[in-house]
Design a protein around this motif. Sequence first.
Motif, mmCIF file in Angstrom:
data_model
loop_
_atom_site.group_PDB
_atom_site.id
_atom_site.type_symbol
_atom_site.label_atom_id
_atom_site.label_comp_id
_atom_site.label_asym_id
_atom_site.label_seq_id
_atom_site.Cartn_x
_atom_site.Cartn_y
_atom_site.Cartn_z
ATOM 1 N N HIS A 319 -9.834 -22.629 -80.712
ATOM 2 C CA HIS A 319 -10.537 -21.524 -80.761
ATOM 3 C C HIS A 319 -10.798 -20.616 -79.554
ATOM 4 C CE1 HIS A 319 -13.229 -24.962 -79.889
ATOM 5 N NE2 HIS A 319 -14.068 -24.004 -79.182
ATOM 6 N N LYS A 320 -9.967 -21.108 -78.444
ATOM 7 C CA LYS A 320 -9.770 -20.584 -77.317
ATOM 8 C C LYS A 320 -8.672 -19.956 -76.750
ATOM 9 C CE LYS A 320 -14.224 -22.186 -75.364
ATOM 10 N NZ LYS A 320 -13.845 -22.898 -74.115
ATOM 11 N N ALA A 321 -7.637 -20.153 -77.738
ATOM 12 C CA ALA A 321 -6.367 -19.489 -77.461
ATOM 13 C C ALA A 321 -6.126 -18.247 -77.959
ATOM 14 C CB ALA A 321 -5.265 -20.513 -77.858
ATOM 15 N N LEU A 322 -5.375 -17.468 -77.372
ATOM 16 C CA LEU A 322 -5.386 -15.984 -78.119
ATOM 17 C C LEU A 322 -3.939 -15.630 -77.849
ATOM 18 C CD1 LEU A 322 -8.507 -16.022 -76.664
ATOM 19 C CD2 LEU A 322 -8.414 -13.480 -77.202
ATOM 20 N N PHE A 323 -3.573 -14.436 -78.634
ATOM 21 C CA PHE A 323 -2.067 -14.003 -78.517
ATOM 22 C C PHE A 323 -2.198 -12.856 -77.711
ATOM 23 C CE2 PHE A 323 0.519 -10.164 -79.906
ATOM 24 C CZ PHE A 323 1.691 -10.936 -79.791
ATOM 25 N N SER A 324 -1.210 -12.526 -76.716
ATOM 26 C CA SER A 324 -1.060 -11.424 -76.006
ATOM 27 C C SER A 324 0.654 -11.231 -75.714
ATOM 28 C CB SER A 324 -1.591 -11.404 -74.785
ATOM 29 O OG SER A 324 -0.823 -12.094 -73.670
ATOM 30 N N THR A 325 1.151 -10.166 -75.371
ATOM 31 C CA THR A 325 2.636 -9.842 -74.924
ATOM 32 C C THR A 325 2.557 -9.665 -73.461
ATOM 33 O OG1 THR A 325 2.410 -7.491 -75.245
ATOM 34 C CG2 THR A 325 3.131 -8.759 -77.303
ATOM 35 N N ASP A 326 1.537 -8.761 -72.851
ATOM 36 C CA ASP A 326 1.877 -8.488 -71.736
ATOM 37 C C ASP A 326 2.816 -7.447 -71.480
ATOM 38 O OD1 ASP A 326 0.454 -7.874 -68.744
ATOM 39 O OD2 ASP A 326 2.222 -9.020 -68.074
ATOM 40 N N ALA A 327 3.248 -6.827 -72.575
ATOM 41 C CA ALA A 327 4.143 -5.917 -72.539
ATOM 42 C C ALA A 327 4.019 -4.623 -71.774
ATOM 43 C CB ALA A 327 4.686 -5.418 -73.991
ATOM 44 N N LEU A 328 4.858 -4.190 -70.907
ATOM 45 C CA LEU A 328 4.846 -3.045 -70.020
ATOM 46 C C LEU A 328 6.183 -2.124 -70.202
ATOM 47 C CD1 LEU A 328 3.174 -2.843 -66.561
ATOM 48 C CD2 LEU A 328 5.456 -1.817 -67.062
ATOM 49 N N GLY A 329 5.987 -0.913 -70.483
ATOM 50 C CA GLY A 329 7.081 -0.031 -70.485
ATOM 51 C C GLY A 329 8.023 -0.256 -71.513
ATOM 52 N N LEU A 330 8.655 -1.283 -71.913
ATOM 53 C CA LEU A 330 9.732 -1.520 -73.122
ATOM 54 C C LEU A 330 9.002 -1.818 -74.328
ATOM 55 C CD1 LEU A 330 12.458 -3.370 -71.123
ATOM 56 C CD2 LEU A 330 12.493 -0.907 -71.326
ATOM 57 N N GLU A 357 1.046 -34.811 -89.110
ATOM 58 C CA GLU A 357 0.174 -34.517 -88.202
ATOM 59 C C GLU A 357 -1.011 -33.566 -88.151
ATOM 60 O OE1 GLU A 357 -0.397 -36.597 -85.664
ATOM 61 O OE2 GLU A 357 1.703 -37.576 -85.400
ATOM 62 N N TRP A 358 -0.623 -32.228 -89.050
ATOM 63 C CA TRP A 358 -1.219 -31.239 -89.282
ATOM 64 C C TRP A 358 -1.199 -31.039 -90.950
ATOM 65 C CZ3 TRP A 358 -1.589 -25.979 -85.880
ATOM 66 C CH2 TRP A 358 -1.968 -26.649 -84.513
ATOM 67 N N SER A 359 -2.213 -30.301 -91.496
ATOM 68 C CA SER A 359 -1.948 -29.916 -92.930
ATOM 69 C C SER A 359 -1.692 -28.546 -92.816
ATOM 70 C CB SER A 359 -3.451 -30.061 -93.573
ATOM 71 O OG SER A 359 -4.298 -29.213 -93.216
ATOM 72 N N ARG A 360 -0.933 -28.172 -93.764
ATOM 73 C CA ARG A 360 -0.505 -26.746 -93.984
ATOM 74 C C ARG A 360 -1.939 -25.922 -93.791
ATOM 75 N NH1 ARG A 360 3.965 -24.035 -95.880
ATOM 76 N NH2 ARG A 360 4.638 -25.775 -96.760
ATOM 77 N N ARG A 361 -2.790 -26.316 -94.437
ATOM 78 C CA ARG A 361 -3.847 -25.237 -94.338
ATOM 79 C C ARG A 361 -4.567 -25.135 -93.146
ATOM 80 N NH1 ARG A 361 -9.608 -26.411 -97.911
ATOM 81 N NH2 ARG A 361 -10.693 -24.752 -97.168
ATOM 82 N N ASP A 362 -4.546 -26.236 -92.347
ATOM 83 C CA ASP A 362 -4.987 -26.124 -90.910
ATOM 84 C C ASP A 362 -4.156 -25.273 -90.066
ATOM 85 O OD1 ASP A 362 -7.398 -27.434 -91.125
ATOM 86 O OD2 ASP A 362 -6.672 -29.504 -90.661
ATOM 87 N N ALA A 363 -2.863 -25.283 -90.243
ATOM 88 C CA ALA A 363 -1.957 -24.563 -89.369
ATOM 89 C C ALA A 363 -1.991 -23.286 -89.765
ATOM 90 C CB ALA A 363 -0.509 -24.974 -89.727
ATOM 91 N N GLU A 364 -2.133 -22.983 -90.908
ATOM 92 C CA GLU A 364 -2.443 -21.233 -91.294
ATOM 93 C C GLU A 364 -3.772 -20.972 -90.790
ATOM 94 O OE1 GLU A 364 -2.355 -21.472 -95.488
ATOM 95 O OE2 GLU A 364 -0.015 -21.460 -95.674
ATOM 96 N N ARG A 365 -4.613 -21.794 -90.685
ATOM 97 C CA ARG A 365 -6.076 -21.415 -90.141
ATOM 98 C C ARG A 365 -6.079 -21.042 -88.473
ATOM 99 N NH1 ARG A 365 -10.236 -24.319 -87.915
ATOM 100 N NH2 ARG A 365 -9.159 -26.086 -88.593
ATOM 101 N N VAL A 366 -5.076 -21.986 -87.819
ATOM 102 C CA VAL A 366 -5.149 -21.875 -86.466
ATOM 103 C C VAL A 366 -4.280 -20.827 -85.895
ATOM 104 C CG1 VAL A 366 -4.346 -23.238 -84.514
ATOM 105 C CG2 VAL A 366 -5.573 -24.437 -85.858
ATOM 106 N N ALA A 367 -3.228 -20.459 -86.757
ATOM 107 C CA ALA A 367 -2.355 -19.191 -86.795
ATOM 108 C C ALA A 367 -3.235 -18.254 -86.618
ATOM 109 C CB ALA A 367 -1.243 -19.277 -87.579
#
Length: 384
Positions: A319-330, A357-367
Amino acid sequence: MSTDRVGASVMDGLVLTDHHCHGVAPAALDRAGFEALATESSWPPPAGTSTFDSQLGFAIRRWCAPLLDLEPHADPEDYLARRRELGPAEVNRRLLRAAGIGTFLVDTGCRPEELTTPKETAELAGGEAREVVRLEHVAERVAAKGTEPPSFAADFAEALAEAARSAAGLKSVAAYRCGLDFDPSPPSARDVERAAARWLGDEARAAGTAPRLEDPVLVRHLLWTAVELGKPLQFHTGYGDPDADLLRCNPLHLAGWLRATRGTGVPMMLLHCYPYHREAGYLAQAFPQVYVDVGLAVNHTGARSAAVIAESLELTPFHKALFSTDALGLPELHYLGAVLFRRGFGRAAARWINDGEWSRRDAERVAGLIGFRNAARVYGLEGP
């Protein structure tokens, strides 16, 4: 089922929120201009070489070429020729819309005159956008308008409050200006005025210039002023261009700041983090207000990005990880950031699912948490 098929099924239909990026170049780029945006170096490559010979360069040719009607792994010359043939507007639209990013949080403090605005970026992508206001850019604008040392603190506070009124968050490049190993305590009003007098010297004011803000006392003042507004505060950490001293960009240097601000409730967003992504994961686990991403590194590590993504999740609470690109220009960087994140997280999750180690349900939730839900919660965005 194969790892790739499991990973793809976990990520299927996920619309991302890019919590830190920049606009795209609306003008045509020659080869030198394109290659300059495809590296963190401030200098061209040695004669007879190319920035295409990198993990990022290979990833562009592999993943972006088909969107420009070319075969995967097209030669750089063919890729750039097709780019010129389509024109920047069409290239920007194709790549941004293919990224599957619904919301862009756009840092407007870097080369604003050369890049699309948040609104223009959103229109090209067919999505939504919010601004991220850069503290140092606001302070330098205040200086350019002719503030005086005794009034700088009040003038900056007023300008920042106005700029931040509709912004999703704020950002500091303290890592570039003085390093992250700054004194975390708030400076006194007298110290701020003295530092402003040094910064706004007679020569700079007479020339009407906006001097680069590097004084650590003023940087601290900007940060504490930002905290008073209560919005998420982003910090550049780790990997970046040669303007920064990478050793002083280790997010562990922020531990004192994080202790000092823990009671404010202001979310502290550690951007990029690589090669200190494991250290950043520790901070996210140890401090309740800390969040992390590895956005910039995902593009630049290309075929190895799956390993970086997996490593970033060793300690970081999901719950502390986020997606980003930091894309600039291109726009290639926005598209690749999304593609490589989906592939990298999907592959890591598929291995853990197949190993039990993980369930598919948990993987989808974390995604979903990393892809958009965490950003929606922290930045107060509307979302599913």
